[in-house]
Design an enzyme around this catalytic site. Structure first.
Site, PDB file in Angstrom:
ATOM      1  CE1 TYR A  92       5.246   3.859   7.986  1.00 20.23           C
ATOM      2  CE2 TYR A  92       5.286   3.363  10.325  1.00 20.23           C
ATOM      3  CZ  TYR A  92       4.586   3.527   9.153  1.00 20.23           C
ATOM      4  OH  TYR A  92       3.236   3.367   9.145  1.00 20.23           O
ATOM      5  CG  HIS A 133       4.354   4.713   4.401  1.00 24.77           C
ATOM      6  ND1 HIS A 133       3.593   5.404   5.317  1.00 24.77           N
ATOM      7  CD2 HIS A 133       3.752   3.495   4.282  1.00 24.77           C
ATOM      8  CE1 HIS A 133       2.597   4.637   5.733  1.00 24.77           C
ATOM      9  NE2 HIS A 133       2.661   3.468   5.120  1.00 24.77           N
ATOM     10  CG  HIS A 140      -4.068   0.210   4.873  1.00 27.33           C
ATOM     11  ND1 HIS A 140      -3.484  -0.901   5.427  1.00 27.33           N
ATOM     12  CD2 HIS A 140      -3.133   1.189   4.967  1.00 27.33           C
ATOM     13  CE1 HIS A 140      -2.265  -0.592   5.832  1.00 27.33           C
ATOM     14  NE2 HIS A 140      -2.021   0.665   5.563  1.00 27.33           N
ATOM     15  CD  GLU A 171       3.931   0.391   7.234  1.00 30.82           C
ATOM     16  OE1 GLU A 171       3.212   0.738   6.270  1.00 30.82           O
ATOM     17  OE2 GLU A 171       3.500   0.267   8.382  1.00 30.82           O
ATOM     18  CG  HIS A 210      -0.220   0.122   2.548  1.00 30.59           C
ATOM     19  ND1 HIS A 210       0.145  -0.977   3.294  1.00 30.59           N
ATOM     20  CD2 HIS A 210       0.226   1.200   3.265  1.00 30.59           C
ATOM     21  CE1 HIS A 210       0.749  -0.582   4.409  1.00 30.59           C
ATOM     22  NE2 HIS A 210       0.826   0.739   4.419  1.00 30.59           N
ATOM     23  CG  HIS A 224       0.530   1.056  12.366  1.00 28.22           C
ATOM     24  ND1 HIS A 224       1.009   2.330  12.519  1.00 28.22           N
ATOM     25  CD2 HIS A 224       1.151   0.551  11.279  1.00 28.22           C
ATOM     26  CE1 HIS A 224       1.882   2.573  11.563  1.00 28.22           C
ATOM     27  NE2 HIS A 224       2.007   1.514  10.805  1.00 28.22           N
TER      28      HIS A 224
END
Ligand code: M3P
Ligand code: FE
Length: 306
Positions: free
Chosen positions: A254, A213, A198, A264, A153, A245
């Site tokens: 990261y 990112h 996501h 990431e 992503h 997260h």
């Protein structure tokens, strides 16, 4: 709730300042496979477990950042129909010829209200993951560095989050999976076209068309720790982590490529189904939402974008 004709993020085209330094980073540290270079000098790479020809394109330029992010759609008919739907919605599109990116079919490009160029395509040549499709082994030997399995992503920054969410959900049939809100004001939005928590995400930011990112999937929390070791071994600029997260539940780290683009690597989000209801995080809990352990934000993480 929707079943999107959009399958997944297919590739990202990144600008880098020094192509050879970038290739060392993405190939030897992230562990992507270098597939080919084209007549324009662009470098094509893929994660070892990806089936299609490439998922990352590096283009040498005088500033870092993202040129475009592309999504594969389910069929040529779906591509035509999404193009019509975008136009009917008031979103201009342009066709990019098959072969403009090596081994990739025709693309339909449009610009999100946040200023980001998004391409849709239905065809990319098949390469396979090297394991075969009959009695395959579970993993490939000889993969370098962090052993990134796939491009997963992007997180993008821009001003008009509401209009971007609207076009992605109403026209492309993405689901909004998680959001961070201050009252009714959406600060961040996480959207999925698939079963992932996501496939693309946005944070509200005054300047449009910014890149936060590109993220790559790895296997386990142990591999996140190993990624941290590789970051130290090779003096890679660490941004944050290893940590967790709250949003998406990912276990993450990261860091920056040599041009200052943030990467990431992560593992372990949850499965999204289109009948799920979105999760809301309130602005007063934003620390915990983003970094579940520290429970506070890091200015560098929030504000450094390319
Ligand atoms: C992720 C992720 C921010 C949250 C980032 C989350 C910047 O990158 O993969 O879940 O708000
Ligand atoms: Fe991410």
């Amino acid at each position: 709730m929707a079943q999107s004709p959009v399958l997944r993020p297919g590739h990202v085209v990144l600008r880098v300042l020094d192509l050879e330094a970038a290739v060392v980073h993405y190939r030897d540290r992230l562990g992507l496979q270098e597939i080919e270079r084209d007549g324009q000098g662009r470098v094509y790479l893929k994660g070892w477990d990806e089936q299609d020809w490439f998922s990352v394109v590096l283009r040498e330029a005088d500033r870092p950042g993202m040129d475009s992010m592309a999504f594969k759609v389910i069929s040529a008919a779906a591509l035509d129909s999404l193009e019509k739907d975008l136009n009917a919605y008031g979103c201009k599109t342009a066709r990019l010829a098959a072969g403009e990116l090596s081994h990739c079919g025709e693309r339909v490009r449009f610009t999100l209200p946040t200023g980001h160029a998004i391409d849709l395509y239905a065809q990319k040549d098949y390469m396979g993951n090297g394991l075969g499709r009959v009695n395959p082994d579970p993993w490939l030997e000889g993969i370098k560095g962090m052993q990134a399995q796939r491009f997963d992503h992007c997180l993008l920054y821009g001003a008009d989050l509401d209009a971007t969410i609207k076009v992605l959900t109403e026209v492309l049939k993405f689901d909004l999976t998680e959001k961070v809100v201050d009252g009714d004001f959406v600060i961040a939005a996480f959207l999925s076209c698939s079963n992932k928590a996501h496939d693309i995400a946005f944070v509200r930011h005054a300047e449009d068309n910014k890149f936060h990112h590109a993220s790559f999937l790895i296997g386990t929390w142990e591999e996140v720790l190993r990624a941290a070791d590789i970051i130290s071994m090779h003096e890679i600029s660490l941004d944050l982590g290893p940590t967790r997260h709250g949003i998406t539940r990912g276990r993450t780290i990261y860091f920056f490529d040599p041009s200052g683009n943030r990467n990431e690597v992560f593992c372990g989000d949850y499965t999204w189904y289109p009948d799920h209801q979105p999760i809301t995080w309130t602005a007063d809990q934003i620390g915990r939402a983003i970094f579940y352990h520290d429970r506070k934000l890091n200015e560098n993480f929030l504000n450094v974008v390319t």
